[in-house]
Design an enzyme around this catalytic site. Structure first.
Site, PDB file in Angstrom:
ATOM      1  N   GLY A  71       0.788  -1.221   0.000  1.00 10.20           N
ATOM      2  CA  GLY A  71       0.000   0.000   0.000  1.00 10.20           C
ATOM      3  C   GLY A  71       0.822   1.274   0.000  1.00 10.20           C
ATOM      4  N   THR A  72       1.870   1.329   0.803  1.00  9.35           N
ATOM      5  CA  THR A  72       2.663   2.558   0.893  1.00  9.35           C
ATOM      6  C   THR A  72       3.313   2.888  -0.438  1.00  9.35           C
ATOM      7  OG1 THR A  72       3.079   2.381   3.267  1.00  9.35           O
ATOM      8  CG2 THR A  72       4.697   3.605   1.975  1.00  9.35           C
ATOM      9  N   SER A 201      -3.432  -3.802  -1.009  1.00 13.76           N
ATOM     10  CA  SER A 201      -2.318  -4.410  -0.283  1.00 13.76           C
ATOM     11  C   SER A 201      -2.719  -5.806   0.163  1.00 13.76           C
ATOM     12  CB  SER A 201      -1.949  -3.554   0.935  1.00 13.76           C
ATOM     13  OG  SER A 201      -0.856  -4.099   1.635  1.00 13.76           O
ATOM     14  N   CYS A 333       1.169   1.511  11.593  1.00  8.60           N
ATOM     15  CA  CYS A 333       2.421   2.209  11.331  1.00  8.60           C
ATOM     16  C   CYS A 333       2.598   3.416  12.249  1.00  8.60           C
ATOM     17  CB  CYS A 333       2.500   2.649   9.871  1.00  8.60           C
ATOM     18  SG  CYS A 333       1.087   3.588   9.314  1.00  8.60           S
TER      19      CYS A 333
END
Length: 393
Positions: A71-72, A201, A333
């Site tokens: 995803g990031t 993700s 995170c």
């Protein structure tokens, strides 16, 4: 002691079938799929088949599926990649105030560097952005609008289909949606959505960590973040992780097959948990808290965010952990940060409430009985915290 894992928003367990598939591929198909020999060709065929599988389940074309590390990277590639292909010298980005850090901090970084002008839109008390605010913020220099599908802390659903319809009147703007928390929880078809880029993700829907995808509307080119061997149509260099890609495609198929049943079950779990929490006055629900069908249309089924104002969330988390219950605070995170949740502050909550939140997120293994256990543990922990508060006074 039995343990109860209520942290599926952070990461979900892989089904045994997916684990077996990945393990077998690691043993048999270790060749680089870019190699010209037969073993490499066979590996690329597996990648092509997996790409077609992801495309089918998302309602996209195989050529619109770009594999990434998760995803990031997908979120950063969407925003920075688009800007790298935008010819206009003046560039403007619109994001909401409750975006995941990989969108929000990416946009803030570009603003600090002077690469863009940034508009951060407010949300209402449930955490939803008003599509009219997006239209009002549009300028002739606007290049990107990025609004997530489901908020990773509160579960609030954003009206991405409505935003997509409105943005059709602005063909110079690209619409990016972070769909990480929505896939497998909400119905979504890429085709006809009005979305230009959509992030997924794998480890959020039963796939392995370190693999994800970005759907990129046909005709859109992205400037690569990494210089290298020109894999993924030159937009994402790096050797393709064949076992992880195939495992992700399989996990996506499995999760999509059970989507409607999962939604119904999880909404039932969510209702029962909110009913239990209503008897614990010290806990406050963040996001959508009403128990009716109209409210459920504004929230994903698998997330409940609770605050104990003034209480440090790690205290609550570790007390629950001693009871065999695993939950989290903020996003995974950001869970080690001592700062108030940026998302909850955006909802209008004070620092005490925004600093004392925990996130509970369900998975396929959970039942009403598990929620009853969770409720009992929450009541026990709150009772213990109240005793500590009295001692402290």
């Amino acid at each position: 002691m039995n343990t109860y894992y209520f942290d599926h928003c952070a990461s979900s367990p892989m089904p045994q079938m997916v684990i077996d598939t990945m393990s077998e591929l690691m043993k048999l198909h270790y060749a680089n799929p870019s190699s010209l020999h037969q073993s490499g060709v066979d590996a690329m065929k597996l990648v092509d088949r997996a790409r077609a599988g992801v495309a089918d389940k998302m309602g996209a074309k195989p050529s619109e599926v770009l594999f990434t590390s998760g995803g990031t990277e997908s979120n950063n590639l969407a925003i920075k990649g688009l800007l790298g292909r935008t010819a206009r010298s003046a560039k403007h980005i619109i994001v909401s105030s409750i975006e995941h850090a990989s969108v929000y901090e990416c946009a803030k970084q570009l603003e600090v560097e002077g690469a863009v002008e940034l508009t951060v839109l407010p949300v209402d008390s449930s955490g939803q952005v008003d599509p009219r605010d997006i239209v009002a913020a549009i300028r002739k220099e606007t290049a990107i609008v990025s609004v997530m599908h489901v908020n990773n802390e509160t579960g609030t659903i954003q009206p991405v289909e409505e935003i997509g319809r409105l943005l059709r009147d602005y063909p110079h703007i690209r619409f990016h949606v972070d769909g990480v928390q929505a896939i497998g929880k909400l119905p979504f078809r890429w085709e006809g959505s009005g979305v230009d880029l959509y992030t997924g993700s794998a480890h959020k829907f039963g796939g392995p960590k370190g693999i994800g995808f970005l759907l990129v509307r046909e005709g859109i080119e992205l400037a690569p973040l990494l210089s290298g061997g020109h894999q993924e149509r030159g937009m994402r260099s790096g050797t393709l992780n064949v076992p992880a890609i195939v495992a992700m495609s399989q996990a996506l198929r499995l999760t999509m097959e059970k989507l409607e049943m999962r939604r119904a079950t999880m909404y039932g779990l969510r209702r029962r948990l909110l009913d239990i929490v209503s008897d614990i006055p010290e806990l406050h629900v963040n996001g959508v808290s009403e128990l009716n069908s109209a409210a459920e249309a504004r929230t994903a089924p698998h997330v409940v965010n609770l605050s104990y104002p003034g209480m440090r969330p790690e205290v609550v988390i570790h007390m629950l952990e001693r009871e065999g219950v695993y939950v989290s605070t903020q996003s995974a995170c950001s869970s080690k940060s001592l700062k108030p949740s940026r998302v909850l502050l955006a909802l209008g909550h004070d620092a005490g409430r925004a600093s004392g939140s925990i996130r509970i997120s369900f998975g396929d293994e959970h039942t009403i009985k598990d929620i009853e256990v969770l409720g009992a543990k929450l009541k026990s922990v709150v009772a213990g915290l109240k005793s500590l508060e009295r001692i402290g006074k």
